[in-house]
Write an enzyme that holds these catalytic residues in place. Structure first.
Site, PDB file in Angstrom:
ATOM      1  N   GLU A  84       0.826  -1.202   0.000  1.00  0.00           N
ATOM      2  CA  GLU A  84       0.000   0.000   0.000  1.00  0.00           C
ATOM      3  C   GLU A  84       0.864   1.257   0.000  1.00  0.00           C
ATOM      4  O   GLU A  84       1.870   1.334   0.694  1.00  0.00           O
ATOM      5  CB  GLU A  84      -0.912   0.010   1.216  1.00  0.00           C
ATOM      6  CG  GLU A  84      -1.931  -1.119   1.245  1.00  0.00           C
ATOM      7  CD  GLU A  84      -2.988  -0.999   0.167  1.00  0.00           C
ATOM      8  OE1 GLU A  84      -3.118   0.099  -0.427  1.00  0.00           O
ATOM      9  OE2 GLU A  84      -3.698  -1.996  -0.082  1.00  0.00           O
ATOM     10  N   ARG A  94     -17.746  -0.552   6.345  1.00  0.00           N
ATOM     11  CA  ARG A  94     -18.875  -1.109   5.601  1.00  0.00           C
ATOM     12  C   ARG A  94     -19.566  -2.209   6.394  1.00  0.00           C
ATOM     13  O   ARG A  94     -20.788  -2.423   6.282  1.00  0.00           O
ATOM     14  CB  ARG A  94     -18.389  -1.658   4.256  1.00  0.00           C
ATOM     15  CG  ARG A  94     -19.471  -2.279   3.388  1.00  0.00           C
ATOM     16  CD  ARG A  94     -18.912  -2.788   2.071  1.00  0.00           C
ATOM     17  NE  ARG A  94     -17.894  -3.803   2.249  1.00  0.00           N
ATOM     18  CZ  ARG A  94     -18.141  -5.106   2.469  1.00  0.00           C
ATOM     19  NH1 ARG A  94     -19.393  -5.544   2.565  1.00  0.00           N
ATOM     20  NH2 ARG A  94     -17.153  -5.959   2.596  1.00  0.00           N
ATOM     21  N   CYS A 147      -7.786  -2.459   8.447  1.00  0.00           N
ATOM     22  CA  CYS A 147      -6.467  -2.464   7.802  1.00  0.00           C
ATOM     23  C   CYS A 147      -5.912  -1.040   7.691  1.00  0.00           C
ATOM     24  O   CYS A 147      -4.790  -0.758   8.107  1.00  0.00           O
ATOM     25  CB  CYS A 147      -6.544  -3.104   6.419  1.00  0.00           C
ATOM     26  SG  CYS A 147      -6.752  -4.893   6.433  1.00  0.00           S
ATOM     27  N   HIS A 172      -1.377  -5.667   1.536  1.00  0.00           N
ATOM     28  CA  HIS A 172      -2.563  -6.493   1.426  1.00  0.00           C
ATOM     29  C   HIS A 172      -2.242  -7.758   0.634  1.00  0.00           C
ATOM     30  O   HIS A 172      -1.462  -7.723  -0.329  1.00  0.00           O
ATOM     31  CB  HIS A 172      -3.688  -5.731   0.724  1.00  0.00           C
ATOM     32  CG  HIS A 172      -4.611  -5.036   1.661  1.00  0.00           C
ATOM     33  ND1 HIS A 172      -4.794  -3.665   1.667  1.00  0.00           N
ATOM     34  CD2 HIS A 172      -5.423  -5.517   2.646  1.00  0.00           C
ATOM     35  CE1 HIS A 172      -5.673  -3.343   2.602  1.00  0.00           C
ATOM     36  NE2 HIS A 172      -6.072  -4.445   3.204  1.00  0.00           N
TER      37      HIS A 172
END
Length: 220
Positions: A84, A94, A147, A172
């Protein structure tokens, strides 16, 4: 392990969202104790819980005082290992975390910068992974779940308390085949391939000081 070996903190998450396994922890614990480029890996499992994950990370940082910190997380649907680029100062879940928390539009750290960039050589990592035959690419979003929460917290800590030469960031990784088998069409990667990939990424982070200058941007 020699007395001069540097400590490498490698974190992974507990399973979440009704799953029984999380590849990020399976990879981390597989590499626990391994000597990579004059550094020894110390694996720590983080809870998939806002706040608690940050507290566990803080404890590990204080106890180990590592020279390199890499946090791993599952990105279901991705087919590559993806270092990342940037962490953003927002929690916007979510789904609920493992404690039932579901923050909406909350800061990870109040009165802190909007974002931090990884200090890992992410483009060199991708190049070395591809050279080893492992699918990889730079990611420009770590999401807004736990994360990114951990990634941002890590970089915030390092911006204020890290010693010279200490580096950190987030990677990831894809789902495992047994996870994808329950969700037809989901991309996956074998555990042994993921272990080799993260071993390669750690070696790169320990040996490459200046990142590569090559295209890794996206149009959307």
């Amino acid at each position: 392990m020699t007395a001069a070996a540097k400590r490498i903190l490698l974190t992974g998450f507990e399973p979440f969202d009704k799953d029984s396994v999380n590849p990020s922890w399976e990879v981390a614990r597989a590499l626990d104790g391994e000597l990579i480029a004059d550094g020894v890996v110390h694996a720590v499992q983080l809870p998939c819980v806002f706040g608690a994950a940050m507290a566990t990370l803080d404890e590990a940082l204080a106890r180990l005082q590592p020279a390199l910190i890499i946090s791993l997380g599952l990105a279901g649907g991705r087919s590559e290992i993806t270092p990342e680029r940037v962490a953003i100062n927002i929690d916007d879940a979510r789904i609920p975390d493992n404690a039932g928390h579901q923050p909406v539009d909350q800061c990870v750290v109040r009165d802190a910068p909007a974002a931090y960039f990884s200090t890992l050589p992410i483009k060199a990592m991708v190049r070395h992974l591809r050279d080893a035959g492992i699918p990889a690419s730079v990611s420009n979003t770590a999401g807004t779940f736990v994360c990114n929460h951990v990634f941002y917290a890590l970089m915030h800590r390092l911006s204020r308390r890290a010693g010279p030469g200490v580096r950190g960031g987030f990677i990831h990784i894809p789902a495992l085949p047994q996870q994808a088998a329950r969700q037809p069409g989901m991309a996956s990667m074998a555990l042994e391939t993921q272990i080799q990939g993260i071993r390669t990424a750690i070696h790169t982070a320990m040996t490459v000081q200046q990142d590569l200058q090559e295209h890794a941007g996206q149009l959307h």
